[in-house]
Design a protein around this motif. Structure first.
Motif, PDB file in Angstrom:
ATOM      1  N   GLN A   1     -19.980  -7.334 -11.452  1.00 54.32           N
ATOM      2  CA  GLN A   1     -21.228  -6.940 -10.823  1.00 54.32           C
ATOM      3  C   GLN A   1     -22.183  -6.426 -11.910  1.00 54.32           C
ATOM      4  O   GLN A   1     -21.731  -5.878 -12.913  1.00 54.32           O
ATOM      5  CB  GLN A   1     -20.939  -5.813  -9.843  1.00 54.32           C
ATOM      6  CG  GLN A   1     -21.847  -5.778  -8.657  1.00 54.32           C
ATOM      7  CD  GLN A   1     -21.354  -4.776  -7.622  1.00 54.32           C
ATOM      8  OE1 GLN A   1     -20.526  -3.906  -7.928  1.00 54.32           O
ATOM      9  NE2 GLN A   1     -21.853  -4.882  -6.416  1.00 54.32           N
TER      10      GLN A   1
ATOM     11  N   SER B   1     -28.093   0.340 -14.748  1.00 56.25           N
ATOM     12  CA  SER B   1     -28.524   1.570 -15.429  1.00 56.25           C
ATOM     13  C   SER B   1     -28.698   1.356 -16.937  1.00 56.25           C
ATOM     14  O   SER B   1     -29.552   1.963 -17.567  1.00 56.25           O
ATOM     15  CB  SER B   1     -27.543   2.701 -15.157  1.00 56.25           C
ATOM     16  OG  SER B   1     -26.313   2.407 -15.763  1.00 56.25           O
ATOM     17  N   LYS B   2     -27.884   0.427 -17.485  1.00 55.53           N
ATOM     18  CA  LYS B   2     -27.980   0.173 -18.929  1.00 55.53           C
ATOM     19  C   LYS B   2     -29.315  -0.458 -19.325  1.00 55.53           C
ATOM     20  O   LYS B   2     -29.781  -0.332 -20.449  1.00 55.53           O
ATOM     21  CB  LYS B   2     -26.833  -0.746 -19.362  1.00 55.53           C
ATOM     22  CG  LYS B   2     -25.674   0.003 -19.958  1.00 55.53           C
ATOM     23  CD  LYS B   2     -26.000   0.423 -21.382  1.00 55.53           C
ATOM     24  CE  LYS B   2     -25.179   1.633 -21.751  1.00 55.53           C
ATOM     25  NZ  LYS B   2     -25.436   2.066 -23.124  1.00 55.53           N
TER      26      LYS B   2
ATOM     27  N   HIS C   1     -21.455  -2.479 -21.307  1.00 57.16           N
ATOM     28  CA  HIS C   1     -21.571  -1.729 -20.045  1.00 57.16           C
ATOM     29  C   HIS C   1     -22.656  -2.273 -19.127  1.00 57.16           C
ATOM     30  O   HIS C   1     -23.253  -1.531 -18.358  1.00 57.16           O
ATOM     31  CB  HIS C   1     -21.840  -0.237 -20.316  1.00 57.16           C
ATOM     32  CG  HIS C   1     -20.862   0.355 -21.281  1.00 57.16           C
ATOM     33  ND1 HIS C   1     -19.543   0.584 -20.944  1.00 57.16           N
ATOM     34  CD2 HIS C   1     -20.991   0.714 -22.575  1.00 57.16           C
ATOM     35  CE1 HIS C   1     -18.906   1.082 -22.001  1.00 57.16           C
ATOM     36  NE2 HIS C   1     -19.767   1.172 -23.007  1.00 57.16           N
TER      37      HIS C   1
ATOM     38  N   SER D   1     -26.938 -10.169 -10.661  1.00 56.38           N
ATOM     39  CA  SER D   1     -27.819  -9.192 -10.022  1.00 56.38           C
ATOM     40  C   SER D   1     -27.955  -9.506  -8.539  1.00 56.38           C
ATOM     41  O   SER D   1     -28.374  -8.673  -7.745  1.00 56.38           O
ATOM     42  CB  SER D   1     -29.187  -9.186 -10.697  1.00 56.38           C
ATOM     43  OG  SER D   1     -29.870 -10.380 -10.394  1.00 56.38           O
TER      44      SER D   1
ATOM     45  N   ASN E   1     -24.643  -4.000 -13.737  1.00 51.04           N
ATOM     46  CA  ASN E   1     -24.823  -2.548 -13.797  1.00 51.04           C
ATOM     47  C   ASN E   1     -26.219  -2.234 -14.352  1.00 51.04           C
ATOM     48  O   ASN E   1     -26.430  -2.276 -15.569  1.00 51.04           O
ATOM     49  CB  ASN E   1     -23.728  -1.951 -14.696  1.00 51.04           C
ATOM     50  CG  ASN E   1     -23.943  -0.476 -14.958  1.00 51.04           C
ATOM     51  OD1 ASN E   1     -24.627   0.204 -14.193  1.00 51.04           O
ATOM     52  ND2 ASN E   1     -23.362   0.007 -16.041  1.00 51.04           N
TER      53      ASN E   1
ATOM     54  N   SER F   1     -19.612  -6.900 -20.720  1.00 47.76           N
ATOM     55  CA  SER F   1     -18.783  -5.766 -20.284  1.00 47.76           C
ATOM     56  C   SER F   1     -18.743  -4.687 -21.358  1.00 47.76           C
ATOM     57  O   SER F   1     -18.873  -3.495 -21.065  1.00 47.76           O
ATOM     58  CB  SER F   1     -17.352  -6.222 -19.989  1.00 47.76           C
ATOM     59  OG  SER F   1     -17.335  -7.075 -18.887  1.00 47.76           O
TER      60      SER F   1
ATOM     61  N   LYS G   1     -20.035  -4.220 -14.143  1.00 42.99           N
ATOM     62  CA  LYS G   1     -18.990  -3.389 -13.539  1.00 42.99           C
ATOM     63  C   LYS G   1     -17.920  -4.318 -12.972  1.00 42.99           C
ATOM     64  O   LYS G   1     -18.239  -5.400 -12.480  1.00 42.99           O
ATOM     65  CB  LYS G   1     -19.574  -2.531 -12.407  1.00 42.99           C
ATOM     66  CG  LYS G   1     -20.372  -1.332 -12.892  1.00 42.99           C
ATOM     67  CD  LYS G   1     -20.803  -0.453 -11.741  1.00 42.99           C
ATOM     68  CE  LYS G   1     -21.977  -1.063 -11.009  1.00 42.99           C
ATOM     69  NZ  LYS G   1     -22.746  -0.098 -10.203  1.00 42.99           N
TER      70      LYS G   1
END
Lengths: 104, 164
Positions: free
Chosen positions: A69, A73-74, A55, A24, A71, A52, A58
């Motif tokens: 990186q 949104s998940k 999800h 993060s 992600n 990964s 990224k």
């Protein structure tokens, strides 16, 4: 039964949570991630794969290196679940309100 | 409708809930501790709570089942550590089978419920402390069970930071 791959499974493990914390802050290569942990590189790779698959990460290709990186949104799923927990208590309390009303 | 207040104390793996009820303390205490009444409200609809055994004494146990609309059954057991009628009780909540044999793979939760006399109403303070629960996924998969909070500082920071 097929193994579940969802955000809850992803964050159920302390190493995976630590990986998410690292990522993060900055994008990192698998090697750089592994240096932060006592476990084997293979073990870290496995954790990265789970993340990964869920999800939560990224991938970015920079030259010959792959960078991972976070992600975010998940993570909304988790937030949503927390909200459900509050809803559970709310519905419980409303039912208790009813019960108390009828006892009077 | 009364407001519920939810607070998380990440460092100590705790969740605090405060809620006021429109009834005097004796009545609210009974609603929380008499299984025939608890069964009426403990499970969110359309689930139904069903008490199999309830011994509300120190060291005593409450064995109950959450019955789902599709015939699902989730058994849980509370063991009481402190009972001070009508102001406080404490206990440990665990998942188990119908015989009350605790499933050691799912972390337990430690409960403290306090009742504050406000005359015509009662304020209930619930404090749930979690183990450093690694099997978060297991708990979540139990469906609606209250077995989960952000017991993990890292994760919570992540969520805060990304302002999700």
């Amino acid at each position: 039964m097929e193994a579940r791959r969802d955000v809850y499974q992803a964050i159920a493990d302390p190493t995976r949570r630590a990986i998410l914390s690292l990522l993060s802050l900055q994008a990192m290569t698998p090697n750089a991630i592994a240096e932060n942990f006592d476990c084997s590189r293979q073990a870290v790779s496995k954790h990265i794969k789970v993340l990964s698959d869920c999800h939560l990460l990224k991938q970015k290709q920079k030259g010959r290196e792959i960078y991972y990186q976070f992600n975010p949104s998940k993570m909304k799923e988790v937030k949503k679940w927390l909200h459900q927990l509050e809803q559970l208590w709310e519905s419980r309390f409303e039912q208790l309100d009813e019960v108390l009303k009828h006892q009077k | 409708m009364r407001q519920s207040i939810f607070n998380k104390d990440i460092e100590n793996h705790r969740m605090m809930i405060t809620r006021e009820f429109n009834a005097p303390i004796g009545q609210v205490w009974r609603a929380w501790t008499d299984p025939s009444i608890i069964d009426l409200w403990w499970a969110p609809k359309p689930w139904k709570a069903e008490t199999k055994a309830h011994n509300f004494t120190v060291g005593g146990e409450w064995l109950y089942c959450m019955n789902g609309p599709e015939g699902e059954k989730h058994w849980a057991k509370a063991t009481f550590h402190k009972v001070e009628a009508p102001v406080l009780y404490e206990g440990t909540d665990a998942f188990c089978d119908e015989e009350g044999i605790v499933n050691p793979e799912i972390p337990s939760m430690y409960w403290k419920v306090q009742f504050e006399d406000k005359g015509v109403s009662t304020v209930v303070n619930i404090e749930i402390t979690f183990d450093s629960a690694e099997s978060l996924e297991t708990i979540v998969s139990m469906g609606f069970q209250e077995g989960f909070t952000m017991a993990h500082g890292n994760l919570d920071e992540l969520i805060e930071k990304n302002a999700i």
